[in-house]
Structure formats: structure tokens, C-alpha cells
Design a protein around this motif. Structure first.
Motif, PDB file in Angstrom:
ATOM      1  N   ILE A  38      11.855  -2.135   1.444  1.00 17.91           N
ATOM      2  CA  ILE A  38      10.503  -2.482   1.898  1.00 17.91           C
ATOM      3  C   ILE A  38      10.239  -2.014   3.329  1.00 17.91           C
ATOM      4  CG2 ILE A  38      10.418  -4.443   0.318  1.00 17.91           C
ATOM      5  CD1 ILE A  38      10.891  -6.280   2.716  1.00 17.91           C
ATOM      6  N   GLU A  39      11.271  -1.819   4.125  1.00 23.61           N
ATOM      7  CA  GLU A  39      11.035  -1.349   5.493  1.00 23.61           C
ATOM      8  C   GLU A  39      10.443   0.055   5.497  1.00 23.61           C
ATOM      9  OE1 GLU A  39      13.799  -2.266   8.733  1.00 23.61           O
ATOM     10  OE2 GLU A  39      15.127  -3.126   7.206  1.00 23.61           O
ATOM     11  N   GLY A  40      10.973   0.904   4.674  1.00 24.85           N
ATOM     12  CA  GLY A  40      10.469   2.279   4.646  1.00 24.85           C
ATOM     13  C   GLY A  40       9.175   2.421   3.879  1.00 24.85           C
ATOM     14  N   LYS A  41       8.897   1.528   2.929  1.00 25.24           N
ATOM     15  CA  LYS A  41       7.711   1.653   2.078  1.00 25.24           C
ATOM     16  C   LYS A  41       6.484   0.942   2.639  1.00 25.24           C
ATOM     17  CE  LYS A  41      10.437   2.092  -2.163  1.00 25.24           C
ATOM     18  NZ  LYS A  41      10.773   1.515  -3.483  1.00 25.24           N
ATOM     19  N   SER A  42       6.633   0.102   3.617  1.00 25.92           N
ATOM     20  CA  SER A  42       5.497  -0.661   4.139  1.00 25.92           C
ATOM     21  C   SER A  42       4.411   0.253   4.704  1.00 25.92           C
ATOM     22  CB  SER A  42       5.962  -1.649   5.201  1.00 25.92           C
ATOM     23  OG  SER A  42       6.585  -0.974   6.285  1.00 25.92           O
ATOM     24  N   LYS A  43       4.795   1.281   5.409  1.00 28.12           N
ATOM     25  CA  LYS A  43       3.808   2.193   5.985  1.00 28.12           C
ATOM     26  C   LYS A  43       3.062   2.959   4.899  1.00 28.12           C
ATOM     27  CE  LYS A  43       5.035   1.150  10.195  1.00 28.12           C
ATOM     28  NZ  LYS A  43       4.117   0.369  11.069  1.00 28.12           N
ATOM     29  N   ASP A  44       3.779   3.354   3.861  1.00 32.90           N
ATOM     30  CA  ASP A  44       3.147   4.085   2.765  1.00 32.90           C
ATOM     31  C   ASP A  44       2.101   3.238   2.055  1.00 32.90           C
ATOM     32  OD1 ASP A  44       4.843   6.157   3.426  1.00 32.90           O
ATOM     33  OD2 ASP A  44       6.333   5.593   1.892  1.00 32.90           O
ATOM     34  N   LEU A  45       2.250   1.948   2.095  1.00 35.59           N
ATOM     35  CA  LEU A  45       1.322   1.028   1.441  1.00 35.59           C
ATOM     36  C   LEU A  45       0.153   0.639   2.348  1.00 35.59           C
ATOM     37  CD1 LEU A  45       3.974  -1.282  -0.254  1.00 35.59           C
ATOM     38  CD2 LEU A  45       2.527   0.428  -1.399  1.00 35.59           C
ATOM     39  N   GLY A  46       0.120   1.135   3.577  1.00 33.07           N
ATOM     40  CA  GLY A  46      -0.955   0.805   4.506  1.00 33.07           C
ATOM     41  C   GLY A  46      -0.733  -0.517   5.207  1.00 33.07           C
ATOM     42  N   LEU A  47       0.502  -1.006   5.201  1.00 30.91           N
ATOM     43  CA  LEU A  47       0.812  -2.272   5.855  1.00 30.91           C
ATOM     44  C   LEU A  47       1.508  -2.015   7.178  1.00 30.91           C
ATOM     45  CD1 LEU A  47       2.080  -4.164   2.682  1.00 30.91           C
ATOM     46  CD2 LEU A  47      -0.222  -4.268   3.695  1.00 30.91           C
ATOM     47  N   LYS A  48       1.466  -3.023   8.042  1.00 27.13           N
ATOM     48  CA  LYS A  48       1.973  -2.848   9.394  1.00 27.13           C
ATOM     49  C   LYS A  48       3.484  -3.044   9.494  1.00 27.13           C
ATOM     50  CE  LYS A  48      -2.339  -4.512  11.469  1.00 27.13           C
ATOM     51  NZ  LYS A  48      -2.985  -5.555  12.327  1.00 27.13           N
ATOM     52  N   LEU A  56       7.342  -8.740  -6.128  1.00 30.19           N
ATOM     53  CA  LEU A  56       7.730  -7.720  -5.157  1.00 30.19           C
ATOM     54  C   LEU A  56       7.534  -6.317  -5.733  1.00 30.19           C
ATOM     55  CD1 LEU A  56      10.944  -9.443  -3.800  1.00 30.19           C
ATOM     56  CD2 LEU A  56       8.939  -8.853  -2.422  1.00 30.19           C
ATOM     57  N   ASN A  57       7.946  -6.105  -6.963  1.00 28.20           N
ATOM     58  CA  ASN A  57       7.774  -4.798  -7.592  1.00 28.20           C
ATOM     59  C   ASN A  57       6.296  -4.464  -7.778  1.00 28.20           C
ATOM     60  OD1 ASN A  57      10.505  -4.077  -7.843  1.00 28.20           O
ATOM     61  ND2 ASN A  57      10.715  -5.262  -9.750  1.00 28.20           N
ATOM     62  N   ALA A  58       5.469  -5.471  -8.080  1.00 27.07           N
ATOM     63  CA  ALA A  58       4.034  -5.227  -8.231  1.00 27.07           C
ATOM     64  C   ALA A  58       3.402  -4.791  -6.913  1.00 27.07           C
ATOM     65  CB  ALA A  58       3.352  -6.489  -8.753  1.00 27.07           C
ATOM     66  N   VAL A  59       3.858  -5.365  -5.811  1.00 26.15           N
ATOM     67  CA  VAL A  59       3.344  -4.978  -4.496  1.00 26.15           C
ATOM     68  C   VAL A  59       3.732  -3.539  -4.173  1.00 26.15           C
ATOM     69  CG1 VAL A  59       3.533  -5.426  -2.019  1.00 26.15           C
ATOM     70  CG2 VAL A  59       3.269  -7.320  -3.613  1.00 26.15           C
ATOM     71  N   LEU A  60       4.934  -3.151  -4.548  1.00 28.10           N
ATOM     72  CA  LEU A  60       5.396  -1.788  -4.278  1.00 28.10           C
ATOM     73  C   LEU A  60       4.776  -0.770  -5.225  1.00 28.10           C
ATOM     74  CD1 LEU A  60       9.192  -2.491  -3.656  1.00 28.10           C
ATOM     75  CD2 LEU A  60       7.388  -2.185  -1.958  1.00 28.10           C
ATOM     76  N   SER A  61       4.239  -1.209  -6.372  1.00 23.83           N
ATOM     77  CA  SER A  61       3.610  -0.306  -7.338  1.00 23.83           C
ATOM     78  C   SER A  61       2.367  -0.976  -7.927  1.00 23.83           C
ATOM     79  CB  SER A  61       4.605   0.059  -8.446  1.00 23.83           C
ATOM     80  OG  SER A  61       4.018   0.907  -9.397  1.00 23.83           O
ATOM     81  N   PRO A  62       1.287  -1.082  -7.170  1.00 21.27           N
ATOM     82  CA  PRO A  62       0.079  -1.779  -7.645  1.00 21.27           C
ATOM     83  C   PRO A  62      -0.695  -0.955  -8.681  1.00 21.27           C
ATOM     84  CG  PRO A  62      -0.332  -0.785  -5.513  1.00 21.27           C
ATOM     85  CD  PRO A  62       1.116  -0.541  -5.816  1.00 21.27           C
TER      86      PRO A  62
END
Length: 553
Positions: A397-407, A501-507
């Protein structure tokens, strides 16, 4: 010429290769009659011997008279040889040439110098064979010989001679069974009794063994294993490891003194409707409990001495469960979590947000935690935080947060907690994640980047109401009130599970913007405000009808 066999003389019946010739029969008076005759089965017996003995016996012409029978005495060698040709006679094993006057069955071993021992004079020797001319004569065996030479007894299915022991044979016939000794008692009677006794003991042992094992089998089948009665005595905690079978569970319980036998526990578990679903863990039990009582406790998950953090639970619920299980004063674990937050293993990015009500929210990972003897609240909290940190790292989640538009990664956990709280079913999670991401977008001119989730109001109040009033949403001043504050709340509002968690990473990508919980179990999603308003009207109408029914109007 007479033929000498042992101590008897018989007429010679020569066989010639040329034309048959007449030969003179010797007078009958020349043959000495032996006082004993032998059974027919011994006639023609020819033990192995050299065809030409090294010390042949010879009869001198002057010694062709009758000799008295002398038992157990070697033959006398007769000097001289009359020059008669070798005679041929049938032994029953083919024709053999034998020097005239020589005993073909004489032993080669010499007992005394100059003498050849009589092989038929010993007690254990077989009787000598009859010459060909006398084999048809089978005299009646004498009683004296029958006493000395016992015939081979017939095999019997009964031990030690059966029941025919000592019976008298019919007149003129052969003796059957065993003969009698000199004292008149039947031979083998003692052995018959011993054999019967041994056979009886074997039968009794076999019947006893079969009976014992048969009783044990029936006892096990009928649930007759050793068992206690009642609810038990002193308290004892028993830990059941993962993967243990019912038999292994019973052995552990028996060793701990809880049940009388593992068999009783297995029988009771098999009879109980939920007996096959007994879970591993630590169970608070008592010694000397009935197997049925033990199964009743262990088949009830609430009786299991564990802490189960379900998906979507808030931290205040987890703290209360720990206090209850460890029998601590209410609020003990919550106070410890607030005081020792920096010692529980949180990652560095967990405290980046401001106005966070509980930094541990979202980090008590949903799972089951066994309560071992001597465990403390701090031990449990460390295990939960460790599980969450490891799971988040595995998801990246550390590396994917930016890709999702999160801070930050913390916002990933926060979004997942909102999805877990608002979504009723796992199939709704990806649509719910899409709603959150679409409302956070700067282009959202309907809610103006506000989430407007009732779940955040319930988190502030510590409630779980499905219908939040409009007045509450406008009056509550709190950073977690998403009706008044744009964007995400400062931190998570629950502990999300792996599906959220998986849904957040792949909405979902279908542009969902609104949703309405129709009845608390079903959620309906829409993309436009018009569709949403229609769904809201239907929801309000159902709620009004429900209140009217409850009031009796």
C-alpha cells in the motif's frame, strides 16, 4: 543247493539265460522252520548294500544240514567253495547276480575279526526278506511278536488317539489304534489326557480373548467408554492445537484430567450436531467433566478462550472484548493502548494524520487470537498490530497510494475502513470504493468533495444506526463528520479485512457516485443525482411505513 539267509536255509530258484532246464528240488526236510514269521509288508525289503560284499559268506558242502535258530548272533563263515556258478534270483528290485551261498543283505561292517555281523540280529533291525519261493506264505503273526513290534498307528483327527484307544480287534483281524501295555492299560492314555487338557486351555483362552475384544468393540460402538458425570470440579485451561483431530483432542483432554477417556469425548462429539466443527484454541474447562458437557462448551465459539477480531470492528469493541476475556476492569485495555501506543509496533506513517482519535484504529487486524496462560493486553495488541503491518506491507500500500490519488498509506487504510463500514456484502466493496474515489475528485460538483457517509457520524457517536437524521449531520462539529468536512476523515473508523483492502486497491470503473442502503442488507448504487433522489424517496417511504406499523397506526 540250499540257500542261506541269516540263520534259515531255503531252496534256490535259479534263473538261466539259456533254454529252460530241469533242476532238482531239494527235499522238504532240508529246510529248517523258523519259529517266527514276519508280516507281509516286510517281505521283499532290500536295504542298500554293495552287490558284491567283500566278505561273502560261504557254505561248505559238509555243512548243508539244519542249524538251530540263534537270535542276535553273527553268522559263521564257512570255509571253502564248491565251484558252483553264481546264481541269479529276483529280489523284487530287478535280477541280480549273487555268488552262490552268499547273503546279499549282509552288512559290510565287521563286528569281530574274521566275522561278518548279522545285520538282522539287532533289536531295531527290519526282518530279513523272504526268498522268492516263500513270499506267498503269510502266516498269522504271533501275539508275542505283536507285543514287541508295534504297527504304525493310523492318523486321527482327535488328539492322542481319539476315542478308539484300547479297543480289542475283531477275531483274526489286525489290531487297530494303540495296543495295550503289559499292565493291561491302554498306551497313550496319559498323553491323551494331557492333550485334551492343553486343547481345552487353548479353546478357553481363545474364547476369552474373543469375548474380551468383542465386548470392547460393542462397548465402543454403544458409547460405553469410561466417562465422568456432571460439570466437573476445579478449573483448568486446555489448549487445542491447529489441525488436531477429534481423537487427538480427546487424548489431550484425557491427559489434562478433563475427560475420563478419549473414546468418550470422540463418541460425544460425533453425536453432537456441531461436534465436528470444534475449533482449535484455549478452552476454559473443568477437571472430571462428562464428555457431553465438554463437547457443549467446545462446540460454542463464544466459550472458546480467544479474542476474535471480526472485519469492521472498531477498536473500542476490541478493547472491551480483551478486558472481558482477561477478566480485567472495564477500560483497562483502552487506557493501556492510549498510554503505550508508541511501544506497540505501529509503522512510522501511521501517525502522519492530525486529529486522529485512535492511532491504533485500522491496525488491530481481523483474526483470531488465542489467549494463552499469562497473556497480557499489551501482548495481544502487539500481535494485532504486527499482523496488520505485515499484511499492509504484503499488499504494497505504500507504493500504491500515490497511484490511487491518495496522500499516504494511512489514507489507503482509511478508505478501506469506510468501504468495510458502508458496504454490507463483499460484492459491494469495489462499487463502494468507486463512490469514494469519485466523490473525492475535484470535478465533483454535486457533493463538493464531501463523502457524506453516515458511518462517520456513527463512529463519532459510538453507535450503529442505519438512519442518521439530517439534524445530526449538520449539528455535529467533528473532524470525522464527512457531511461538513471535505475529503477523508483524519483516520480509519474500523479495522478493514482483506476483501475491503483489495477493493480499495482495485475499485470498480463504472462511475458509481451514489448509493442507498435499502433495508440494511441490500445496497443500491446509482450514477446520477436524479436516480439517487428517486431511491432516497423510496427509502423514506419504507421507513415511514415501518414506523407506522411499529406504532400500531
Amino acid at each position: 543247493m540250499p540257500y542261506a539267509v541269516g540263520q534259515q536255509q531255503y531252496p534256490q530258484e535259479p534263473q538261466y539265460q539259456g533254454p529252460p532246464q530241469q533242476y532238482q528240488q531239494q527235499p522238504q526236510q532240508q529246510y529248517a522252520q523258523h519259529p517266527q514269521q514276519y508280516p507281509a509288508e516286510y517281505q521283499g525289503y532290500a536295504p542298500e548294500h554293495p552287490q558284491q560284499p567283500q566278505h561273502p559268506q560261504q557254505l561248505h558242502p559238509q555243512h548243508q544240514q539244519q542249524y538251530p535258530v540263534q537270535q542276535q548272533h553273527p553268522h559263521h563263515q564257512q570255509p571253502g567253495y564248491d565251484g558252483q556258478p553264481d546264481q541269479v534270483w529276483d529280489t523284487g528290485q530287478g535280477q541280480q547276480a549273487v555268488p552262490y551261498g552268499v547273503d546279499p543283505y549282509a552288512q559290510q561292517a565287521v563286528a569281530y575279526p574274521g566275522e561278518t555281523p548279522d545285520g538282522y540280529a539287532t533289536d531295531t533291525a527290519y526282518p530279513p526278506p523272504q526268498p522268492p519261493g516263500r513270499r506267498h506264505l503269510v502266516p498269522e503273526p504271533s501275539t508275542e511278536w505283536q507285543d514287541e513290534v508295534a504297527e504304525p498307528e493310523e492318523e486321527s483327527l482327535l488328539p492322542a488317539g481319539g476315542g478308539g484307544d484300547g479297543d480289542e480287534p475283531p477275531s483274526g483281524g489286525r489290531r487297530g489304534g494303540r495296543g495295550k501295555g503289559k499292565d493291561g492299560k491302554s498306551k497313550g492314555t496319559k498323553r491323551t489326557g494331557s492333550a485334551c487338557l492343553i486343547a481345552a486351555l487353548v479353546i478357553v483362552g481363545a474364547v476369552g480373548g474373543v469375548g474380551y475384544y468383542g465386548f470392547s468393540y460393542v462397548k465402543a460402538k454403544l458409547g460405553m467408554a469410561d466417562d465422568y458425570t456432571g460439570e466437573g470440579t476445579t478449573s483448568v485451561d486446555v489448549e487445542i492445537p491447529k489441525g488436531a483431530s477429534l481423537g487427538q483432542m480427546g487424548a489431550i483432554l484425557q491427559k489434562a484430567g478433563v475427560v475420563a477417556s478419549a473414546e468418550a469425548f470422540v463418541n460425544a462429539a460425533q453425536e453432537h450436531p456441531k461436534g465436528s466443527g470444534i475449533q482449535p484454541g484455549l478452552y476454559p474447562l473443568r477437571k472430571q467433566m462428562s464428555a457431553k458437557s465438554v463437547v457443549e462448551v467446545m462446540s460454542d465459539p463464544s466459550k472458546l478462550n480467544v479474542i476474535i477480531v471480526a472485519e469492521g470492528l472498531r477498536n473500542v469493541q476490541v478493547y472491551g472484548a480483551i478486558d472481558k476475556k482477561l477478566k480485567l476492569q472495564e477500560g483497562t485495555t483502552a487506557e493501556l493502548a492510549k498510554r503505550e501506543v508508541k511501544t506497540l509496533g505501529l509503522p512510522a506513517w501511521a501517525e502522519e494524520g492530525q486529529n486522529i482519535k485512535d492511532p491504533l484504529e485500522g491496525f488491530l487486524y481481523p483474526a483470531r487470537y488465542d489467549l494463552t496462560t499469562g497473556i497480557t493486553p499489551q501482548d495481544l495488541l502487539k500481535k494485532m498490530v504486527k499482523n496488520a503491518t505485515e499484511k499492509y506491507a504484503a499488499l504494497g500500500i505504500e507504493g500504491k497510494s500515490k497511484d490511487l490519488g491518495l496522500k499516504s498509506p494511512l489514507e489507503v487504510v482509511t478508505v478501506a475502513s469506510l468501504v468495510q463500514a458502508e458496504g454490507n456484502k463483499h460484492e459491494d466493496y469495489r462499487k463502494m470504493a468507486a463512490v469514494i474515489y469519485n466523490r473525492l475528485k475535484p470535478t465533483n460538483n454535486v457533493t463538493m468533495q464531501r463523502l457524506e457517509f453516515d458511518s462517520t457520524i456513527n463512529y463519532i457517536k459510538g453507535t450503529s444506526n442505519i438512519n442518521v437524521s439530517r439534524e445530526e449531520t449538520r449539528s455535529i462539529e467533528d473532524p470525522y463528520n464527512t457531511y461538513k468536512v471535505k475529503g477523508l476523515p483524519p483516520g480509519a473508523i474500523s479495522n478493514p479485512g482483506i476483501d475491503a483492502l483489495n477493493a480499495v486497491l482495485s475499485p470498480d470503473k463504472d462511475g458509481w457516485m451514489f448509493f442507498v442502503s435499502v433495508d440494511g442488507n441490500k445496497t443500491t448504487f446509482s450514477k446520477t443525482l436524479a436516480e439517487h433522489n428517486k431511491l432516497v424517496e423510496e427509502f423514506n417511504a419504507r421507513q415511514a411505513q415501518k414506523k407506522q406499523q411499529q406504532s400500531g397506526g
